[in-house]
Motif scaffolding. Sequence first.
Motif, PDB file in Angstrom:
ATOM      1  N   ILE A 154       0.843  -1.194   0.000  1.00  0.00           N
ATOM      2  CA  ILE A 154       0.000   0.000   0.000  1.00  0.00           C
ATOM      3  C   ILE A 154       0.875   1.240   0.000  1.00  0.00           C
ATOM      4  N   CYS A 155       0.449   2.248  -0.744  1.00  0.00           N
ATOM      5  CA  CYS A 155       1.137   3.540  -0.788  1.00  0.00           C
ATOM      6  C   CYS A 155       0.066   4.624  -0.813  1.00  0.00           C
ATOM      7  N   THR A 156       0.109   5.503   0.181  1.00  0.00           N
ATOM      8  CA  THR A 156      -0.913   6.540   0.271  1.00  0.00           C
ATOM      9  C   THR A 156      -0.359   7.729   1.047  1.00  0.00           C
ATOM     10  N   LYS A 157      -1.091   8.806   1.073  1.00  0.00           N
ATOM     11  CA  LYS A 157      -0.668  10.016   1.764  1.00  0.00           C
ATOM     12  C   LYS A 157      -0.476   9.737   3.253  1.00  0.00           C
ATOM     13  N   ASN A 158       0.662  10.140   3.784  1.00  0.00           N
ATOM     14  CA  ASN A 158       0.967   9.872   5.186  1.00  0.00           C
ATOM     15  C   ASN A 158       0.173  10.807   6.104  1.00  0.00           C
ATOM     16  N   GLY A 217       9.059  10.217   1.156  1.00  0.00           N
ATOM     17  CA  GLY A 217       8.596  11.579   0.924  1.00  0.00           C
ATOM     18  C   GLY A 217       7.394  11.874   1.788  1.00  0.00           C
ATOM     19  N   GLU A 218       6.316  12.332   1.168  1.00  0.00           N
ATOM     20  CA  GLU A 218       5.088  12.639   1.903  1.00  0.00           C
ATOM     21  C   GLU A 218       4.146  11.440   1.978  1.00  0.00           C
ATOM     22  N   ASN A 219       4.537  10.333   1.384  1.00  0.00           N
ATOM     23  CA  ASN A 219       3.681   9.150   1.362  1.00  0.00           C
ATOM     24  C   ASN A 219       4.110   8.125   2.402  1.00  0.00           C
ATOM     25  N   ALA A 220       3.142   7.368   2.864  1.00  0.00           N
ATOM     26  CA  ALA A 220       3.420   6.196   3.704  1.00  0.00           C
ATOM     27  C   ALA A 220       3.392   4.966   2.806  1.00  0.00           C
ATOM     28  N   VAL A 221       4.357   4.092   2.986  1.00  0.00           N
ATOM     29  CA  VAL A 221       4.410   2.849   2.213  1.00  0.00           C
ATOM     30  C   VAL A 221       4.442   1.694   3.202  1.00  0.00           C
ATOM     31  N   GLY A 222       3.756   0.634   2.858  1.00  0.00           N
ATOM     32  CA  GLY A 222       3.702  -0.512   3.773  1.00  0.00           C
ATOM     33  C   GLY A 222       3.515  -1.816   3.034  1.00  0.00           C
ATOM     34  N   THR A 223       4.042  -2.873   3.617  1.00  0.00           N
ATOM     35  CA  THR A 223       3.856  -4.221   3.106  1.00  0.00           C
ATOM     36  C   THR A 223       3.341  -5.088   4.239  1.00  0.00           C
ATOM     37  N   GLU A 270     -12.874 -13.026  -2.607  1.00  0.00           N
ATOM     38  CA  GLU A 270     -13.948 -12.097  -2.237  1.00  0.00           C
ATOM     39  C   GLU A 270     -13.478 -11.113  -1.167  1.00  0.00           C
ATOM     40  N   THR A 271     -12.719 -11.634  -0.176  1.00  0.00           N
ATOM     41  CA  THR A 271     -12.197 -10.764   0.881  1.00  0.00           C
ATOM     42  C   THR A 271     -11.195  -9.768   0.326  1.00  0.00           C
ATOM     43  N   VAL A 272     -10.384 -10.215  -0.616  1.00  0.00           N
ATOM     44  CA  VAL A 272      -9.408  -9.327  -1.247  1.00  0.00           C
ATOM     45  C   VAL A 272     -10.110  -8.130  -1.881  1.00  0.00           C
ATOM     46  N   GLU A 273     -11.185  -8.375  -2.593  1.00  0.00           N
ATOM     47  CA  GLU A 273     -11.883  -7.288  -3.267  1.00  0.00           C
ATOM     48  C   GLU A 273     -12.506  -6.320  -2.272  1.00  0.00           C
ATOM     49  N   VAL A 274     -13.066  -6.847  -1.179  1.00  0.00           N
ATOM     50  CA  VAL A 274     -13.661  -5.976  -0.158  1.00  0.00           C
ATOM     51  C   VAL A 274     -12.589  -5.077   0.458  1.00  0.00           C
ATOM     52  N   VAL A 275     -11.433  -5.670   0.804  1.00  0.00           N
ATOM     53  CA  VAL A 275     -10.340  -4.891   1.414  1.00  0.00           C
ATOM     54  C   VAL A 275      -9.818  -3.851   0.430  1.00  0.00           C
ATOM     55  N   ARG A 276      -9.698  -4.238  -0.833  1.00  0.00           N
ATOM     56  CA  ARG A 276      -9.214  -3.290  -1.842  1.00  0.00           C
ATOM     57  C   ARG A 276     -10.125  -2.063  -1.932  1.00  0.00           C
ATOM     58  N   ARG A 277     -11.427  -2.291  -1.929  1.00  0.00           N
ATOM     59  CA  ARG A 277     -12.373  -1.164  -2.015  1.00  0.00           C
ATOM     60  C   ARG A 277     -12.297  -0.288  -0.775  1.00  0.00           C
ATOM     61  N   GLU A 278     -12.191  -0.895   0.394  1.00  0.00           N
ATOM     62  CA  GLU A 278     -12.212  -0.108   1.628  1.00  0.00           C
ATOM     63  C   GLU A 278     -10.925   0.678   1.830  1.00  0.00           C
ATOM     64  N   GLY A 337      -8.747   1.681  -0.654  1.00  0.00           N
ATOM     65  CA  GLY A 337      -8.536   2.674  -1.692  1.00  0.00           C
ATOM     66  C   GLY A 337      -7.047   2.912  -1.920  1.00  0.00           C
ATOM     67  N   GLY A 338      -6.693   4.101  -2.374  1.00  0.00           N
ATOM     68  CA  GLY A 338      -5.283   4.419  -2.599  1.00  0.00           C
ATOM     69  C   GLY A 338      -4.653   3.448  -3.580  1.00  0.00           C
ATOM     70  N   ARG A 339      -3.341   3.337  -3.510  1.00  0.00           N
ATOM     71  CA  ARG A 339      -2.624   2.401  -4.380  1.00  0.00           C
ATOM     72  C   ARG A 339      -2.355   1.120  -3.601  1.00  0.00           C
ATOM     73  N   THR A 340      -3.102   0.090  -3.890  1.00  0.00           N
ATOM     74  CA  THR A 340      -2.940  -1.192  -3.207  1.00  0.00           C
ATOM     75  C   THR A 340      -2.677  -2.292  -4.233  1.00  0.00           C
ATOM     76  N   VAL A 341      -1.756  -3.167  -3.898  1.00  0.00           N
ATOM     77  CA  VAL A 341      -1.417  -4.296  -4.761  1.00  0.00           C
ATOM     78  C   VAL A 341      -1.418  -5.558  -3.918  1.00  0.00           C
ATOM     79  N   PHE A 342      -2.112  -6.596  -4.390  1.00  0.00           N
ATOM     80  CA  PHE A 342      -2.139  -7.883  -3.702  1.00  0.00           C
ATOM     81  C   PHE A 342      -1.341  -8.901  -4.514  1.00  0.00           C
ATOM     82  N   GLU A 343      -0.488  -9.659  -3.819  1.00  0.00           N
ATOM     83  CA  GLU A 343       0.314 -10.695  -4.463  1.00  0.00           C
ATOM     84  C   GLU A 343       0.305 -11.944  -3.587  1.00  0.00           C
TER      85      GLU A 343
END
Length: 471
Positions: A358-362, A390-396, A410-418, A420-426
């Motif tokens: 995840i990467c989003t505004k800190n 920088g001004e963003n928070a990044v997390g794994t 199904e859970t992945v999609e729910v979490v992705r919607r909630e 938001g921001g830049r999220t990547v699932f692997e």
Amino acid sequence: MMDITYTPYIDPDFEFLLERIHPPRVSVDNDIYPDCSLIMVDSANKHGVLLEMVQVLTDLDLLISKSYISSDGGWLMDVFHVTDQQGYKLTDQNLIHQIQEAICKSRLPNKEARPRGVSADHVAFEMTGLDRPGLMSEMSAVLAEMDCHISAAVAWTHKGRAACIIYVEDTSGGKAGRMTDPARAAQVRSHLENVVEAHHHEDERHSVTLASPCPHTERRLHQLMAADRDYDQCCSCCNGNSEWDGINVYGGCRKEQRKGQIGTHVKIQRCKETGYSIVTVRSRDRPKLLFDTVCALTDLNYVVHHAAIGSQGSTAFQEYYVTDKNGTLETDSEKHRVTKCLVAATERRVSHGLRLKICTKNRTGLLSDVTRVLRENGLSITGAEIGTRGENAVGTFYLKDATGEDVSPETVEVVRRELGGRTVFENVSPGTSPEAMPSRTSSGEEERTSFSLRGLIWSQLEWLSGNFKPT
């Protein structure tokens, strides 16, 4: 008449005098092998110097595919086969200079050393205890409620135990700064301790401590989990025969072994000809494996005199010739302790389940909000690393469901919607790689591998001495 006794004054920097007179010679060679760069280090030897060099290369995100270590006496000659994260040689001259400078600087004391992104304004809360779903969510929520801004955090879980280091700034005064009031620091620590011990049984071990930022977070996590005795849960069996006195320890949970995934195999032998103890480690290959193993040996106060590290397919082989200050590994109890610690060290960092990037505004309270979403959707965090760019928070985050199983789509999609921001699932579950190898190797294969590694050590020594050139 009073007797006067004079004692000599010894400058505290005296032990670093040799490093200042004869600094390490570090050369990077791109001509010998077509697929990797060779980093060769010629330096004065001391306990812990191997870990310092491996730590430098690890912090620069370099991948070590092979290594040959020779450090008998007061001098060492070490060679590392390395690439960048994409598998290419090191051709950037700025990076090469950075490697040489960092290895030389690592030999000298640095009281101001801190993890990247952590300043003098931060304090660290170090936690160990029983792992359970929602623990990081509850801890980050407490810190947010008490006006503590989390700038960085790293968490590991292993064998039902958890360790976490959280770096925070105090925002109670309206501006981020260092937590200087001892009473406030004690109050925050007390609230965190209440969270950690909430689901513990009576006399269940746990701890929450306030500390200054440590120079290297991952090494500190190894120390915290070792102090918490997570290695006690690693299964072991004694094995000996007429040719050598050894102990085998196998790591990995039964579920992973049933899926054909590679566990960790440690064997200790006594080499009568040299007086060394030979420690052989076979495990799944991965980044930072060498750092984790050397970290464990160093913290156990063992000296690595010679070593050869390599891999075949997805399996890594490491062989170390070691001693401690009292000689070699003599008793079965000490061998069991060392082998369990090595198994734990190689397993703590192993990633399981779904990886969320995840990467989003800190902002203050961000970690609390993210982990709350994960908890409310029945997800358990098996590992995490959070920082700023920088001004963003990044997390794994590494995730399983509350029962330890894989996360449903199904859970992945729910979490992705909630989130938001830049999220990547692997999906990074062990065993999904096409290169996965069987978890067992025949004794004949083990003996051939051990013999090969042993031969590499001694055959490389003459080559090493002839290939170090003055810089």
